[in-house]
Motif scaffolding. Structure first.
Motif, PDB file in Angstrom:
ATOM      1  N   ASP A 231       6.343   3.239  -8.105  1.00 29.79           N
ATOM      2  CA  ASP A 231       5.102   3.884  -7.682  1.00 29.79           C
ATOM      3  C   ASP A 231       4.532   3.090  -6.503  1.00 29.79           C
ATOM      4  O   ASP A 231       3.965   2.016  -6.691  1.00 29.79           O
ATOM      5  CB  ASP A 231       4.123   3.906  -8.865  1.00 29.79           C
ATOM      6  N   GLY A 232       4.707   3.613  -5.301  1.00 34.05           N
ATOM      7  CA  GLY A 232       4.323   2.889  -4.096  1.00 34.05           C
ATOM      8  C   GLY A 232       2.819   2.728  -3.936  1.00 34.05           C
ATOM      9  O   GLY A 232       2.363   1.945  -3.110  1.00 34.05           O
ATOM     10  N   GLN A 233       2.047   3.489  -4.702  1.00 34.67           N
ATOM     11  CA  GLN A 233       0.591   3.401  -4.583  1.00 34.67           C
ATOM     12  C   GLN A 233      -0.018   2.381  -5.551  1.00 34.67           C
ATOM     13  O   GLN A 233      -1.164   2.018  -5.408  1.00 34.67           O
ATOM     14  CB  GLN A 233      -0.046   4.775  -4.828  1.00 34.67           C
ATOM     15  N   ALA A 234       0.778   1.947  -6.517  1.00 33.10           N
ATOM     16  CA  ALA A 234       0.228   1.031  -7.518  1.00 33.10           C
ATOM     17  C   ALA A 234       0.104  -0.382  -6.936  1.00 33.10           C
ATOM     18  O   ALA A 234       1.024  -0.862  -6.287  1.00 33.10           O
ATOM     19  CB  ALA A 234       1.116   1.015  -8.754  1.00 33.10           C
ATOM     20  N   ALA A 235      -1.046  -1.032  -7.118  1.00 35.36           N
ATOM     21  CA  ALA A 235      -1.254  -2.389  -6.607  1.00 35.36           C
ATOM     22  C   ALA A 235      -1.339  -3.356  -7.783  1.00 35.36           C
ATOM     23  O   ALA A 235      -1.349  -2.936  -8.944  1.00 35.36           O
ATOM     24  CB  ALA A 235      -2.530  -2.428  -5.776  1.00 35.36           C
ATOM     25  N   ASP A 236      -1.428  -4.656  -7.471  1.00 33.93           N
ATOM     26  CA  ASP A 236      -1.559  -5.656  -8.534  1.00 33.93           C
ATOM     27  C   ASP A 236      -2.707  -5.265  -9.469  1.00 33.93           C
ATOM     28  O   ASP A 236      -3.734  -4.778  -8.994  1.00 33.93           O
ATOM     29  CB  ASP A 236      -1.872  -7.037  -7.926  1.00 33.93           C
ATOM     30  N   PRO A 237      -2.614  -5.409 -10.758  1.00 31.70           N
ATOM     31  CA  PRO A 237      -1.489  -6.007 -11.494  1.00 31.70           C
ATOM     32  C   PRO A 237      -0.363  -5.030 -11.821  1.00 31.70           C
ATOM     33  O   PRO A 237       0.640  -5.442 -12.383  1.00 31.70           O
ATOM     34  CB  PRO A 237      -2.163  -6.485 -12.788  1.00 31.70           C
ATOM     35  N   ALA A 238      -0.527  -3.743 -11.420  1.00 30.15           N
ATOM     36  CA  ALA A 238       0.507  -2.752 -11.750  1.00 30.15           C
ATOM     37  C   ALA A 238       1.570  -2.683 -10.655  1.00 30.15           C
ATOM     38  O   ALA A 238       2.444  -1.822 -10.696  1.00 30.15           O
ATOM     39  CB  ALA A 238      -0.137  -1.380 -11.947  1.00 30.15           C
TER      40      ALA A 238
ATOM     41  N   THR B 237       5.650   6.504   0.743  1.00 23.67           N
ATOM     42  CA  THR B 237       5.606   7.745  -0.022  1.00 23.67           C
ATOM     43  C   THR B 237       6.710   7.786  -1.071  1.00 23.67           C
ATOM     44  O   THR B 237       6.620   8.527  -2.035  1.00 23.67           O
ATOM     45  CB  THR B 237       5.750   8.946   0.918  1.00 23.67           C
ATOM     46  N   LEU B 238       7.763   7.015  -0.854  1.00 26.67           N
ATOM     47  CA  LEU B 238       8.859   6.987  -1.819  1.00 26.67           C
ATOM     48  C   LEU B 238       9.444   5.583  -1.803  1.00 26.67           C
ATOM     49  O   LEU B 238       9.696   5.034  -0.734  1.00 26.67           O
ATOM     50  CB  LEU B 238       9.935   8.012  -1.424  1.00 26.67           C
ATOM     51  N   VAL B 239       9.614   4.995  -2.968  1.00 25.81           N
ATOM     52  CA  VAL B 239      10.172   3.645  -3.056  1.00 25.81           C
ATOM     53  C   VAL B 239      11.301   3.651  -4.086  1.00 25.81           C
ATOM     54  O   VAL B 239      11.104   4.098  -5.214  1.00 25.81           O
ATOM     55  CB  VAL B 239       9.107   2.614  -3.479  1.00 25.81           C
ATOM     56  N   VAL B 240      12.452   3.176  -3.681  1.00 22.80           N
ATOM     57  CA  VAL B 240      13.611   3.177  -4.572  1.00 22.80           C
ATOM     58  C   VAL B 240      14.251   1.793  -4.571  1.00 22.80           C
ATOM     59  O   VAL B 240      14.470   1.200  -3.514  1.00 22.80           O
ATOM     60  CB  VAL B 240      14.633   4.254  -4.126  1.00 22.80           C
TER      61      VAL B 240
END
Lengths: 439, 249
Positions: free
Chosen positions: A222-229, A339-342
């Protein structure tokens, strides 16, 4: 006499459009005729045009579109050896051979890729950690050099030129025939397991564990999730099923035109990523899926790359040895979220002198093109170089020539091979000039 | 069990010829004879058809511009064919109109392939089909043959001749139950039109092949491909000559 058509083309990401002259030979005899008219900036054989950046472009020069050279020329049902022309697509091979119990050993993320392009970029798939890159399964290649000679290359046949051609981005000539061993498969169905993971460390641990047990593995972050996620995501692994599941018909959705503005905007992507993450059930049971649906999740939307609008998008893909390099890279994207992270575990280097791959972790991120995206990519490239990693040339548009020798340690040998096979620089591309691959 | 049949494709190494061979192989379990000049290329196509579709495919050399070889070609082809024969004539060349105006002998070369070659080989094959009392003939003409356009009248003339010939051939073979289909395609997206400015009109050869096969199997006398060219050409044919000769298109 060769017919040249002036065309404007961009890479798959829709950025860096350039004008060039194109021939589209339908027969080998017509291909040979093009060699007599190389033009001032050389020739480049182009397959399906799936390279994201400028690897498949020759701005101001000439290109040879191989899409009409699309015949299957041999198949040995005992050994699985298939011989085909370069314009045959991965999807075409799979559609034909899957029902007979055979599959390409390496399947990239889109079926549109041509076999010639798969060799030239030495592509990989979700089973790279098990079987290596595409080139590792090639028995031999026929290569047309600038003098019009067809040379048969293999591991024991002109091995240096073979190694320069695999992953060689088209710089050694035109691949006219590819012989590759197909793999026997028990069915056309995969058993797919998905697991939701809440942090980057847990995701890496889960992906490592899955990769050691399963034939196919990949993680979506999830490229939008920041610390701690930061780095939360879904790990997907799969193996061939022993039996076929009932077919699930899917109808492709076509993006009919390029919308005037990007539809892949942060707000939409945040919702999408959020939903996707929550849509994955917590129970851990493998479900059957059709192999094509597993291999090509994005191909269901034909022309999905157009959704980014006229400005297009850029992709970053690196491989680094140490997973510790990943978190700083994800954090570097705070301003422009991908937008997409793999993420994918990789094992071993390819056969080619310029093959992408080292044992470690491959991170791929899509970014909508914008004023600051290039600067971000430069920063990510510096981080990659710092971590002794590589940037995947088939995806690249932003790398500088200075970074290349550090990332590709066999570059000198590659240049030496080019000096031998193509001293007149008959084969060139926009990427070739940008990265100063000149011998 | 289906009745055996053979499709003979003349000009099979052209973009639309290869596409038609593939379409026939995919839709019918027919034997396919690929005829043309580039034997290496045709052998590759024959192999591809055998591997992909499991059909019986073979290659026979054919040069439309060498009519004195056509009697032997027709004899050999009918010997090798099994069951109902469908002959498809697709050989054609199209030098640019301005090139023809600079070098008029190009017009003669073109007529040799597009019209004279077509007439000689089809007359030989028609005799063979009559003897067998059955078969089909498909001739690929062009919308360019419907009027003499300023931009392409040399090619158009060769195709207009082919249209008239095909019409008469249909009348001759009809009593024997041999149907003749004349296909009039608009521009196709093949090497023939690659050198022209991109128009967006050019039809994918696979779609053209599908339309040709459908028209043939339905026994159509004339079919425009794609069908939209039918009304367009009807309108263009109605333009009076006095006006048409002032048009530059």
């Amino acid at each position: 006499m060769v017919m040249w058509r002036s065309i404007e083309r961009a890479g798959w990401g829709g950025v860096a459009a350039e004008r060039m002259e194109a021939a589209r030979p339908e027969r080998i005899a017509a291909l040979l005729a093009t060699l007599r008219e190389p033009g001032a900036r050389g020739l480049l054989a182009v397959g399906a045009g799936c390279s994201y950046g400028d690897a498949g472009l020759n701005g101001g020069g000439r290109v040879l579109l191989t899409e009409r050279l699309d015949r299957i020329l041999e198949f040995d049902a005992q050994t699985g050896l298939m011989v085909a022309e370069p314009g045959v697509s991965v999807a075409d091979v799979i559609a034909h051979f899957l029902p007979q119990g055979w599959c390409l050993p390496v399947v990239p993320g889109t079926g549109s890729v041509s076999l010639g392009g798969a060799v030239a970029s030495d592509v990989h798939g979700k089973n790279q950690h098990r079987v290596g890159n595409f080139g590792d399964h090639v028995a031999w290649l026929d290569l047309l050099d600038a003098d019009g000679n067809v040379r048969r290359l293999g591991p024991g046949q002109q091995g240096a030129l073979f190694a320069a051609t695999i992953g060689g981005m088209g710089m050694t000539g035109v691949i006219t025939r590819i012989a590759i061993f197909l793999q026997r498969i028990p069915s056309s169905t995969m058993m797919v397991l998905r697991e939701k993971v809440a942090s980057l460390d847990a995701l890496i641990a889960c992906l490592a564990e899955r990769s050691s047990r399963s034939e196919f593995s990949v993680a979506w972050i999830d490229g939008q999730a920041a610390d701690p996620a930061l780095g939360r995501g879904v790990v997907e692994s799969a193996d061939w099923s022993d039996e076929d599941a009932p077919p699930q018909p899917v109808s492709p959705f076509r993006v009919p035109f390029t919308p005037p503005a990007s539809l892949v905007v942060p707000l939409v992507m945040r919702r999408f990523n959020h939903r996707y993450w929550h849509a994955v059930p917590d129970r851990r049971a493998a479900v059957p899926r059709r192999a094509q649906a597993f291999f090509f999740p994005l191909d269901r939307v034909v022309g999905w790359n157009r959704l980014y609008g006229p400005r297009g998008f850029l992709q970053f893909q690196c491989v680094v040895r140490d997973a510790a390099a990943l978190a700083p890279m994800l954090r570097a994207c705070r301003a422009i979220s991908p937008t997409l992270v793999v993420l994918k575990a990789m094992q071993g280097t390819g056969r080619g002198l310029m093959s992408f791959g080292i044992t470690g972790w491959s991170l791929a991120m899509d970014f909508p093109a914008g004023p600051d995206t290039m600067a971000l990519l430069q920063r990510l490239h510096a981080q990659t170089a710092e971590a002794d990693g590589q940037i995947y040339l088939a995806k690249d548009i932003a790398m500088t020539a200075e970074n290349l020798p550090r990332m590709y340690r066999k570059l000198d040998r590659f240049r030496g091979a080019l000096r031998d096979v193509d001293p007149r620089l008959s084969w060139q591309s926009s990427l070739f000039r940008r990265l100063k691959l000149f011998p | 069990m289906r009745q055996a049949e053979t499709w003979v494709i003349l000009g099979a190494s052209s973009g639309v010829g290869r596409a038609l061979a593939r379409e026939v192989a995919a839709r019918l379990s027919a034997k396919i004879i690929l005829a043309g000049r580039d034997l290496h290329d045709l052998e590759d196509t024959a192999t591809d058809l055998r591997i992909r579709h499991g059909v019986d495919a073979e290659v026979i050399g054919f040069d439309a511009a060498a009519p004195d070889t056509h009697a032997e070609f027709a004899a050999r082809t009918t010997r090798r064919a099994e069951g109902l024969i469908t002959v498809c004539f697709l050989s054609a060349i199209m030098p640019a109109q301005d090139a023809v105006e600079v070098q008029p002998t190009l017009a003669a070369e073109m007529v040799m392939v597009n019209l004279a070659g077509a007439m000689v080989v089809l007359l030989h094959l028609a005799n063979a089909l009559e003897k067998r009392r059955g078969g089909r003939v498909v001739v690929v003409g062009s919308v360019a043959g419907d009027r003499g356009r300023r931009k392409n009248f040399a090619y158009g003339a060769s195709k207009a001749g082919l249209h008239a010939f095909t019409e008469g051939l249909a009348a001759r073979l009809r009593p024997q139950g041999i149907l003749v289909t004349l296909i009039k395609p608009g521009p196709l997206d093949t090497s023939m039109t690659w050198g022209l400015p991109e128009s967006g009109l050019a039809l994918d050869p696979r779609r053209a092949a599908g339309a040709i096969l459908r028209a043939t199997l339905r026994g159509r006398g004339t079919a425009y491909v794609p069908a939209i060219w039918g009304p367009i050409m009807t309108a263009i044919r109605m333009i009076p000559a006095a006006i048409f000769r002032r048009l530059r298109f």
